[in-house]
Scaffold this motif. Sequence first.
Motif, PDB file in Angstrom:
ATOM      1  N   TRP A 148       0.836  -1.191   0.000  1.00 48.41           N
ATOM      2  CA  TRP A 148       0.000   0.000   0.000  1.00 48.41           C
ATOM      3  C   TRP A 148       0.875   1.247   0.000  1.00 48.41           C
ATOM      4  CZ3 TRP A 148      -5.218  -0.033  -0.557  1.00 48.41           C
ATOM      5  CH2 TRP A 148      -5.907  -1.223  -0.288  1.00 48.41           C
ATOM      6  N   HIS A 149       0.350   2.317  -0.576  1.00 46.36           N
ATOM      7  CA  HIS A 149       1.079   3.584  -0.591  1.00 46.36           C
ATOM      8  C   HIS A 149       1.121   4.172   0.813  1.00 46.36           C
ATOM      9  CE1 HIS A 149       2.183   7.704  -1.704  1.00 46.36           C
ATOM     10  NE2 HIS A 149       2.611   7.188  -2.837  1.00 46.36           N
ATOM     11  N   PRO A 150       2.254   4.750   1.243  1.00 48.64           N
ATOM     12  CA  PRO A 150       2.360   5.219   2.630  1.00 48.64           C
ATOM     13  C   PRO A 150       1.640   6.524   2.928  1.00 48.64           C
ATOM     14  CG  PRO A 150       4.397   5.648   1.453  1.00 48.64           C
ATOM     15  CD  PRO A 150       3.530   4.866   0.523  1.00 48.64           C
ATOM     16  N   THR A 151       1.324   7.349   1.914  1.00 46.84           N
ATOM     17  CA  THR A 151       0.686   8.641   2.181  1.00 46.84           C
ATOM     18  C   THR A 151      -0.612   8.859   1.414  1.00 46.84           C
ATOM     19  OG1 THR A 151       1.971   9.738   0.430  1.00 46.84           O
ATOM     20  CG2 THR A 151       2.926   9.715   2.653  1.00 46.84           C
ATOM     21  N   ALA A 152      -0.792   8.246   0.259  1.00 43.73           N
ATOM     22  CA  ALA A 152      -1.986   8.455  -0.566  1.00 43.73           C
ATOM     23  C   ALA A 152      -2.990   7.341  -0.314  1.00 43.73           C
ATOM     24  CB  ALA A 152      -1.629   8.511  -2.047  1.00 43.73           C
ATOM     25  N   GLU A 153      -4.248   7.712  -0.274  1.00 41.68           N
ATOM     26  CA  GLU A 153      -5.310   6.758   0.007  1.00 41.68           C
ATOM     27  C   GLU A 153      -5.658   5.952  -1.235  1.00 41.68           C
ATOM     28  OE1 GLU A 153      -9.699   6.933   2.150  1.00 41.68           O
ATOM     29  OE2 GLU A 153      -9.083   8.513   0.779  1.00 41.68           O
ATOM     30  N   ASN A 154      -5.864   4.628  -1.038  1.00 43.79           N
ATOM     31  CA  ASN A 154      -6.369   3.730  -2.090  1.00 43.79           C
ATOM     32  C   ASN A 154      -5.422   3.600  -3.281  1.00 43.79           C
ATOM     33  OD1 ASN A 154      -8.668   3.337  -0.540  1.00 43.79           O
ATOM     34  ND2 ASN A 154      -9.793   4.974  -1.562  1.00 43.79           N
ATOM     35  N   SER A 161       9.640  -1.596  -2.085  1.00 45.78           N
ATOM     36  CA  SER A 161       9.618  -0.786  -0.868  1.00 45.78           C
ATOM     37  C   SER A 161       9.423   0.676  -1.248  1.00 45.78           C
ATOM     38  CB  SER A 161      10.925  -0.964  -0.081  1.00 45.78           C
ATOM     39  OG  SER A 161      10.967  -0.090   1.034  1.00 45.78           O
ATOM     40  N   TRP A 162       8.435   1.336  -0.635  1.00 40.21           N
ATOM     41  CA  TRP A 162       8.187   2.758  -0.861  1.00 40.21           C
ATOM     42  C   TRP A 162       9.143   3.589  -0.012  1.00 40.21           C
ATOM     43  CZ3 TRP A 162       4.917   4.503  -4.548  1.00 40.21           C
ATOM     44  CH2 TRP A 162       3.899   3.668  -4.985  1.00 40.21           C
ATOM     45  N   ASN A 163       9.483   4.790  -0.515  1.00 41.11           N
ATOM     46  CA  ASN A 163      10.160   5.732   0.371  1.00 41.11           C
ATOM     47  C   ASN A 163       9.121   6.407   1.267  1.00 41.11           C
ATOM     48  OD1 ASN A 163       8.935   7.387  -1.508  1.00 41.11           O
ATOM     49  ND2 ASN A 163      10.676   8.766  -1.735  1.00 41.11           N
ATOM     50  N   GLN A 164       9.550   7.302   2.145  1.00 37.51           N
ATOM     51  CA  GLN A 164       8.661   7.777   3.204  1.00 37.51           C
ATOM     52  C   GLN A 164       7.490   8.595   2.670  1.00 37.51           C
ATOM     53  OE1 GLN A 164      10.741   9.668   6.389  1.00 37.51           O
ATOM     54  NE2 GLN A 164       8.998   9.707   7.760  1.00 37.51           N
ATOM     55  N   ASP A 165       7.682   9.414   1.634  1.00 36.72           N
ATOM     56  CA  ASP A 165       6.589  10.218   1.100  1.00 36.72           C
ATOM     57  C   ASP A 165       5.898   9.573  -0.099  1.00 36.72           C
ATOM     58  OD1 ASP A 165       8.445  10.540  -0.887  1.00 36.72           O
ATOM     59  OD2 ASP A 165       8.781  12.674  -0.556  1.00 36.72           O
ATOM     60  N   GLY A 166       6.342   8.406  -0.521  1.00 33.49           N
ATOM     61  CA  GLY A 166       5.667   7.685  -1.595  1.00 33.49           C
ATOM     62  C   GLY A 166       5.916   8.231  -2.978  1.00 33.49           C
ATOM     63  N   SER A 167       6.971   9.014  -3.172  1.00 39.32           N
ATOM     64  CA  SER A 167       7.271   9.536  -4.505  1.00 39.32           C
ATOM     65  C   SER A 167       8.116   8.569  -5.317  1.00 39.32           C
ATOM     66  CB  SER A 167       8.002  10.874  -4.395  1.00 39.32           C
ATOM     67  OG  SER A 167       9.213  10.722  -3.665  1.00 39.32           O
ATOM     68  N   LEU A 168       8.789   7.620  -4.666  1.00 39.99           N
ATOM     69  CA  LEU A 168       9.627   6.632  -5.339  1.00 39.99           C
ATOM     70  C   LEU A 168       9.444   5.289  -4.638  1.00 39.99           C
ATOM     71  CD1 LEU A 168      12.958   8.683  -5.529  1.00 39.99           C
ATOM     72  CD2 LEU A 168      11.375   8.322  -7.424  1.00 39.99           C
ATOM     73  N   PHE A 169       9.795   4.225  -5.336  1.00 45.43           N
ATOM     74  CA  PHE A 169       9.884   2.923  -4.693  1.00 45.43           C
ATOM     75  C   PHE A 169      11.062   2.160  -5.287  1.00 45.43           C
ATOM     76  CE2 PHE A 169       7.274   1.849  -8.373  1.00 45.43           C
ATOM     77  CZ  PHE A 169       7.692   0.573  -8.721  1.00 45.43           C
ATOM     78  N   GLY A 185       4.306  14.604   2.678  1.00 45.48           N
ATOM     79  CA  GLY A 185       4.825  13.704   3.693  1.00 45.48           C
ATOM     80  C   GLY A 185       3.724  13.104   4.545  1.00 45.48           C
ATOM     81  N   GLN A 186       4.112  12.171   5.398  1.00 45.04           N
ATOM     82  CA  GLN A 186       3.155  11.507   6.271  1.00 45.04           C
ATOM     83  C   GLN A 186       2.626  12.459   7.345  1.00 45.04           C
ATOM     84  OE1 GLN A 186       5.560   8.214   7.672  1.00 45.04           O
ATOM     85  NE2 GLN A 186       4.514   6.787   6.315  1.00 45.04           N
ATOM     86  N   ILE A 187       1.361  12.300   7.689  1.00 45.41           N
ATOM     87  CA  ILE A 187       0.774  13.019   8.822  1.00 45.41           C
ATOM     88  C   ILE A 187       1.067  12.206  10.076  1.00 45.41           C
ATOM     89  CG2 ILE A 187      -1.368  13.833   9.860  1.00 45.41           C
ATOM     90  CD1 ILE A 187      -2.446  14.310   7.078  1.00 45.41           C
ATOM     91  N   LEU A 188       1.775  12.816  11.016  1.00 48.85           N
ATOM     92  CA  LEU A 188       2.260  12.108  12.190  1.00 48.85           C
ATOM     93  C   LEU A 188       1.346  12.342  13.388  1.00 48.85           C
ATOM     94  CD1 LEU A 188       6.071  12.927  11.842  1.00 48.85           C
ATOM     95  CD2 LEU A 188       4.792  11.010  10.870  1.00 48.85           C
ATOM     96  N   MET A 189       1.391  11.413  14.322  1.00 45.01           N
ATOM     97  CA  MET A 189       0.601  11.492  15.544  1.00 45.01           C
ATOM     98  C   MET A 189       1.504  11.225  16.752  1.00 45.01           C
ATOM     99  SD  MET A 189      -1.375   7.797  15.553  1.00 45.01           S
ATOM    100  CE  MET A 189      -1.428   7.665  17.323  1.00 45.01           C
ATOM    101  N   SER A 190       1.085  11.731  17.888  1.00 44.26           N
ATOM    102  CA  SER A 190       1.821  11.500  19.119  1.00 44.26           C
ATOM    103  C   SER A 190       1.457  10.134  19.692  1.00 44.26           C
ATOM    104  CB  SER A 190       1.512  12.595  20.139  1.00 44.26           C
ATOM    105  OG  SER A 190       2.049  12.287  21.399  1.00 44.26           O
TER     106      SER A 190
END
Length: 595
Positions: A161-167, A203-211, A410-415
């Motif tokens: 699955w993509h790490p930042t984009a839905e579906n 493997s995706w990178n953190q923002d999903g622009s490359l794999f 980038g990813q939306i982070l949570m505490s």
Amino acid sequence: MEIPLSVESSPSSPCSENNRSFQMAFKIRSSKFRHIYGSIPKKDLCYENIKITRNTHDSNFCAVNPKFLAVVTETGGGGSFLCIPLRSSGRVDPKTPHVCGHAGVVLDIKFNPFNDNIIASSSEDCTVKVWSIPEDGLKTNLSEWIVDLHGHKRRVGYIEWHPTAENILLSAGFDYKCVLWNVEQAEPVNVISCHDNTVFSMSWNQDGSLFSTSCKDKKLRVIDPRMARVAAESPVQDNLGSRAWKSVFLGDTGRVFTSFHSRFCDREIAVWDLKNMSAPMRTEGIDNSSSILLPYYDQDTKIMYLAGKGDSNIRYFEIDDESPYTHYLNSFITSDPQRGLGVMPKRGCNTERCEVMRFYKLHASKNLIEPLSMIVPRKSSVFHEDIYPPTASQIPSLSADEWISGQTRGQILMSMLDGHVTNSPKVSSAKAVQNKDSSLSQAPTITTYKAVNRPRPEGSVSTQPYAGETTANTNHRNIPASLRNIKQLSTNEEFVSIKDEPQSNGIPLEPPSPSGQSTVKKVWSPASPKSPATNGFAGGDSDLRKAYFKQLEEISSLKEQISLKDKRIRQLEEEISVLKLPIAREINVQDQSEC
């Protein structure tokens, strides 16, 4: 007569030099994760009586999130996997309902990172299916999928699955192709056919622009998924053996980690820099075992866990930005070998126990799954911010259409303390995306798509608004953009064409002009100066020929996508015809009864 107790009076004495060399040789690197240890829970917290698959495929066969545990099981015909609530530990009933809709053996399963009730599976029947698990678990066997993806000609071995984009879902098959899917529309976005042999990992990178991908042709590739092009590629690695090898992106560092077998059957690891793929930055030997090393990277703590299929231990390394880049910490050794490991997302770890990672170990010789907790020893059970930085949340940064149109976020982070969102990442414009990847051998072209009105299909996953999105934007997001339009390719390598349309959150503010023409900007891409004699191409005929072959590849990719769409249309027509038969029979029976 006084005897000197030290020889420090002379700085240049041999003894003082030996002392300094002794201290340097035994200098210990400080790390807060040096003393991580593994913990096995009691038997009542394990999962017993589960017939784990005996397939020799090199995937994990297990997926887990804070709600459910899914594992591929051994079946007589077709393919199925078990999906049970995480709280249902202990002895599992043999009559527990399964997810059984594949015609072949299931090879990989992955939960949606933004919806714990959605899971995707790939199989030997050349399909990828997406399932919706009820909130309280399965009561009967689930054979009705919400999305069925057809596009591979051979078995599908891996999905991500993509790490930042839905579906957005990525699949790799044994037909040497990677297919990027839009699950909302149940259709492919791109077919990536740059591999010459079997793909072993993605493997995706953190923002999903490359794999990244590792392939049987012994090349490590970094691919731009939206343009279906190779952005960086390593040469053929002659030191690699014939066994499967894996690659993992190291977060947002611009580096890739690989684990492989050498020609002499030694297991080794390596770290690659995307700016220079001619050779790895570091290579380190592990041992001479024959099993495949599976890497699991924790981007929050920057720890790499290595577990071999059939091994009974898990090694962990700390990744650093400076040489030597990898630092061995310790290993957790058990008495039973493992067939695979499921990884709990960080939001599901127990902070009171200082748990930084939790694996679900599939035993190779028993019908048993046991949780393995990796714990940092601390004296108090209070929340420790130094070992729990903000982690990835369940809120998607972009919709599928926004990401496909060229936006990167980038990813939306949570505490980990209270679950509140801690950041609001900015959306990268087309120029920013290109500048970010300008160090690669081939900067990606930003593609734009034309919006059309199409209803959102039943079974689409999330309808919650994104961070910073208004209600009006949410309503607009429910009308997805077309994924079938021909991409605007720039034949001049020195420029990238981008439509100049004012946007807000990826939504055009004004309709296109009546003439149908749009303003086109030229964004500079570093290259050699233009030559007027060659009509803007610095290399003359060679550059024209190169652009021509690129267009041929794009045309072949579009033709393949059209054929996949036609195949899907025929399948839907067959399903409609099957559904019409019982209705027609009922109408005939009613007519006869009336007569």
